[in-house]
Design a protein around this motif. Sequence first.
Motif, mmCIF file in Angstrom:
data_model
loop_
_atom_site.group_PDB
_atom_site.id
_atom_site.type_symbol
_atom_site.label_atom_id
_atom_site.label_comp_id
_atom_site.label_asym_id
_atom_site.label_seq_id
_atom_site.Cartn_x
_atom_site.Cartn_y
_atom_site.Cartn_z
ATOM 1 N N VAL A 33 0.852 -1.192 0.000
ATOM 2 C CA VAL A 33 0.000 0.000 0.000
ATOM 3 C C VAL A 33 0.888 1.243 0.000
ATOM 4 C CG1 VAL A 33 -1.770 1.285 1.267
ATOM 5 C CG2 VAL A 33 -1.780 -1.221 1.341
ATOM 6 N N SER A 34 0.531 2.210 -0.844
ATOM 7 C CA SER A 34 1.229 3.506 -0.802
ATOM 8 C C SER A 34 0.194 4.594 -0.586
ATOM 9 C CB SER A 34 1.991 3.761 -2.104
ATOM 10 O OG SER A 34 1.086 3.820 -3.193
ATOM 11 N N SER A 35 0.668 5.714 -0.072
ATOM 12 C CA SER A 35 -0.222 6.857 0.111
ATOM 13 C C SER A 35 -0.356 7.563 -1.243
ATOM 14 C CB SER A 35 0.387 7.797 1.153
ATOM 15 O OG SER A 35 -0.301 9.018 1.111
ATOM 16 N N ASN B 188 0.149 5.781 -18.928
ATOM 17 C CA ASN B 188 -0.243 6.793 -17.942
ATOM 18 C C ASN B 188 -0.486 6.189 -16.564
ATOM 19 O OD1 ASN B 188 -2.664 5.623 -18.593
ATOM 20 N ND2 ASN B 188 -3.595 7.481 -19.433
ATOM 21 N N TRP B 189 -0.342 4.865 -16.450
ATOM 22 C CA TRP B 189 -0.373 4.195 -15.142
ATOM 23 C C TRP B 189 0.509 2.965 -15.259
ATOM 24 C CZ3 TRP B 189 -1.627 5.823 -10.528
ATOM 25 C CH2 TRP B 189 -1.791 4.916 -9.490
ATOM 26 N N SER B 190 1.701 3.011 -14.708
ATOM 27 C CA SER B 190 2.617 1.870 -14.813
ATOM 28 C C SER B 190 2.537 1.024 -13.540
ATOM 29 C CB SER B 190 4.050 2.362 -15.031
ATOM 30 O OG SER B 190 4.947 1.275 -14.864
ATOM 31 N N GLU B 191 2.060 -0.209 -13.705
ATOM 32 C CA GLU B 191 1.850 -1.094 -12.543
ATOM 33 C C GLU B 191 3.146 -1.348 -11.771
ATOM 34 O OE1 GLU B 191 -1.040 -1.609 -11.642
ATOM 35 O OE2 GLU B 191 -2.373 -1.751 -13.368
ATOM 36 N N ARG B 192 4.283 -1.456 -12.509
ATOM 37 C CA ARG B 192 5.542 -1.743 -11.799
ATOM 38 C C ARG B 192 5.983 -0.562 -10.948
ATOM 39 N NH1 ARG B 192 9.281 -1.978 -16.205
ATOM 40 N NH2 ARG B 192 7.638 -0.616 -16.958
ATOM 41 N N HIS B 193 5.842 0.650 -11.495
ATOM 42 C CA HIS B 193 6.261 1.826 -10.721
ATOM 43 C C HIS B 193 5.388 1.999 -9.481
ATOM 44 C CE1 HIS B 193 8.320 2.527 -14.538
ATOM 45 N NE2 HIS B 193 9.094 3.397 -13.900
ATOM 46 N N VAL B 194 4.098 1.742 -9.645
ATOM 47 C CA VAL B 194 3.169 1.876 -8.524
ATOM 48 C C VAL B 194 3.481 0.812 -7.452
ATOM 49 C CG1 VAL B 194 0.721 1.640 -7.943
ATOM 50 C CG2 VAL B 194 1.390 2.917 -9.967
ATOM 51 N N TYR C 34 6.412 -0.503 -6.992
ATOM 52 C CA TYR C 34 7.673 -0.045 -6.387
ATOM 53 C C TYR C 34 7.359 0.955 -5.262
ATOM 54 C CZ TYR C 34 12.266 2.176 -5.933
ATOM 55 O OH TYR C 34 13.445 2.682 -5.436
ATOM 56 N N ALA C 35 6.438 1.876 -5.541
ATOM 57 C CA ALA C 35 6.060 2.892 -4.545
ATOM 58 C C ALA C 35 5.467 2.240 -3.294
ATOM 59 C CB ALA C 35 5.053 3.866 -5.151
ATOM 60 N N ALA C 36 4.766 1.121 -3.493
ATOM 61 C CA ALA C 36 4.080 0.449 -2.388
ATOM 62 C C ALA C 36 4.980 -0.531 -1.633
ATOM 63 C CB ALA C 36 2.852 -0.285 -2.926
ATOM 64 N N GLY C 37 6.264 -0.564 -1.974
ATOM 65 C CA GLY C 37 7.200 -1.425 -1.252
ATOM 66 C C GLY C 37 7.181 -2.870 -1.709
ATOM 67 N N LEU C 38 6.549 -3.140 -2.885
ATOM 68 C CA LEU C 38 6.423 -4.546 -3.321
ATOM 69 C C LEU C 38 7.687 -5.113 -3.950
ATOM 70 C CD1 LEU C 38 2.876 -5.128 -4.890
ATOM 71 C CD2 LEU C 38 3.920 -6.301 -2.977
ATOM 72 N N GLY C 39 8.570 -4.254 -4.470
ATOM 73 C CA GLY C 39 9.774 -4.809 -5.078
ATOM 74 C C GLY C 39 10.560 -3.766 -5.843
ATOM 75 N N THR C 40 11.671 -4.213 -6.450
ATOM 76 C CA THR C 40 12.502 -3.287 -7.230
ATOM 77 C C THR C 40 12.657 -3.795 -8.667
ATOM 78 O OG1 THR C 40 14.779 -4.131 -7.081
ATOM 79 C CG2 THR C 40 13.902 -3.002 -5.117
ATOM 80 N N PHE C 41 13.092 -2.898 -9.529
ATOM 81 C CA PHE C 41 13.317 -3.222 -10.932
ATOM 82 C C PHE C 41 14.557 -4.097 -11.074
ATOM 83 C CE2 PHE C 41 10.562 0.392 -11.111
ATOM 84 C CZ PHE C 41 9.769 0.164 -12.226
ATOM 85 N N CYS C 42 14.749 -4.613 -12.308
ATOM 86 C CA CYS C 42 15.924 -5.450 -12.556
ATOM 87 C C CYS C 42 16.430 -5.199 -13.977
ATOM 88 C CB CYS C 42 15.588 -6.916 -12.330
ATOM 89 S SG CYS C 42 14.311 -7.555 -13.423
ATOM 90 N N LEU C 43 17.459 -5.944 -14.352
ATOM 91 C CA LEU C 43 18.099 -5.737 -15.655
ATOM 92 C C LEU C 43 17.098 -5.802 -16.814
ATOM 93 C CD1 LEU C 43 20.970 -5.404 -16.962
ATOM 94 C CD2 LEU C 43 20.991 -7.900 -17.202
ATOM 95 N N THR C 44 16.111 -6.683 -16.717
ATOM 96 C CA THR C 44 15.131 -6.842 -17.816
ATOM 97 C C THR C 44 14.037 -5.787 -17.745
ATOM 98 O OG1 THR C 44 13.581 -8.222 -16.587
ATOM 99 C CG2 THR C 44 15.401 -9.369 -17.657
ATOM 100 N N ARG D 269 9.017 1.243 2.177
ATOM 101 C CA ARG D 269 9.773 0.552 1.128
ATOM 102 C C ARG D 269 11.052 -0.015 1.755
ATOM 103 N NH1 ARG D 269 7.240 4.778 -1.709
ATOM 104 N NH2 ARG D 269 8.757 6.411 -1.312
ATOM 105 N N PRO D 270 11.209 -1.356 1.702
ATOM 106 C CA PRO D 270 12.385 -1.942 2.351
ATOM 107 C C PRO D 270 13.626 -1.894 1.463
ATOM 108 C CG PRO D 270 10.939 -3.678 1.574
ATOM 109 C CD PRO D 270 10.311 -2.386 1.148
ATOM 110 N N TYR D 271 13.737 -0.871 0.613
ATOM 111 C CA TYR D 271 14.898 -0.721 -0.277
ATOM 112 C C TYR D 271 15.126 0.753 -0.537
ATOM 113 C CZ TYR D 271 10.573 -1.305 -2.984
ATOM 114 O OH TYR D 271 9.269 -1.242 -3.410
ATOM 115 N N GLU D 272 16.308 1.040 -1.071
ATOM 116 C CA GLU D 272 16.633 2.441 -1.370
ATOM 117 C C GLU D 272 16.803 2.678 -2.864
ATOM 118 O OE1 GLU D 272 20.034 3.379 0.997
ATOM 119 O OE2 GLU D 272 18.861 3.159 2.857
ATOM 120 N N GLY D 273 17.423 1.708 -3.529
ATOM 121 C CA GLY D 273 17.755 1.894 -4.953
ATOM 122 C C GLY D 273 16.726 1.231 -5.853
ATOM 123 N N VAL D 274 16.586 1.793 -7.051
ATOM 124 C CA VAL D 274 15.603 1.313 -8.030
ATOM 125 C C VAL D 274 15.858 -0.148 -8.441
ATOM 126 C CG1 VAL D 274 14.796 1.746 -10.417
ATOM 127 C CG2 VAL D 274 15.210 3.656 -8.862
#
Length: 302
Positions: free
Chosen positions: A70-72, A188-194, A196-206, A233-238
Amino acid sequence: MTEWLGTRNDDRGPELRISGKKGTDGMDKKQIIEDLTAVFRNCEGNVISGEIALEGCEGLVMFEEPVFGVSSADDSIYRDFLKKDVIGPDFRLPDKWLPGARSVISFFLPFTEMVRRSNRGTPGETSPEWLHARIEGQAFLNAYTEGLREYFENRGSGACVPATDSRFAVRASVLPPWNHKVLHIASNWSERHVAYAAGLGTFCLTRGLISSKGVAGRYGSIIVTEEIEPDTRPYEGVYDYCIMCGACVKRCPAGAISLKHGKNQLKCKMWMDKTEKKYAPRYGCGKCQVGVPCEDRIPERI
Ligand code: B12
Ligand code: SF4
Ligand code: SF4
């Protein structure tokens, strides 16, 4: 109800936050997450029926139970998404989708072992199970988010699902240097970025998003006017969860991924178009999401 919540200890005074009719504390949130999981269990369409099944796929269960974040809706990270090197100005902020938006609930639906295992072999071929999980999987995800919308509306909350909203759009443009044909894609709505905002995970090479249950699966989200305690968010970097091992590079049949340049969208998209010709009315690839250390977990650094 309007409340002054004085959490800012400086000379600007307390910030104004309008708390919702049904603001949640930790216990309410736990109950909501349990309810959202129950909606998943009761939602039809996660099993492939005999009438539509490709060879060997009758009775295939596509998804395991969701993980949530969940994100605000007023998290400042959403404004960062408007920058052109992140998503760009096409991105619509939560309250542009739903006036009065307070929270965004994001979820990851991990593919089952059967779906994942099926696509590890057969180089260059997409498994029938994966094709189902791409097409019927998204149809199930849409039905699930419809169930979530009903759930929140029954609680008296406003709710909007951007993915199935008529305003949803994806823009693709070819950027300079023109001779390299760099494809820039922005929805206009990217599920991965959202997520990421909610603390679900980070991006990767792919450019996939690695959750606690790995990268193989699909993301969805819903915006609500109810205030729900955001996750940290339990991470700092993208790219924190990616170990840059390069296993996905070898898996890609299109040569679209490299350790030096990341993922080439155009090559991936062209391969995806080829699969559409081959497997119509379905399509899909996802070879870079299976048979890799991030398939179903956060990979360990050795
Ligand atoms: C268009 C699209 C495609 C395009 C382009 C992909 C892309 N990455 O943009 C193509 C056709 C190539 C594609 C392919 C696939 N897709 Co697709 N696709 C989408 C779609 C509709 C929009 C993507 C989008 O908005 N991109 C926006 C751009 C800006 O994203 P980006 O360039 O990757 O963003 C980078 C920058 O923001 C950068 N960055 C720089 N500074 C900063 C700062 C901050 C703070 C942050 C957060 C980031 C950041 O980091 C990001 C990663 O490098 C989404 C659905 C949705 N609405 O979200 C699905 C989606 C991304 N696809 C998905 C999938 C599963 C696939 C496929 C596997 C197809 C399949 N099932 O067989 C392949 C492979 C993708 C892969 N290797 O990860 C999933 C991803 C699941 C996951 N685990 O991540 C999504 C989310 C669909 C879903 N509902 O689950 N896809
Ligand atoms: S296979 Fe390795 S390099 Fe590729 S995305 Fe997964 S962790 Fe990152
Ligand atoms: S989806 Fe297929 S073509 Fe696209 S990057 Fe992954 S392996 Fe390569």
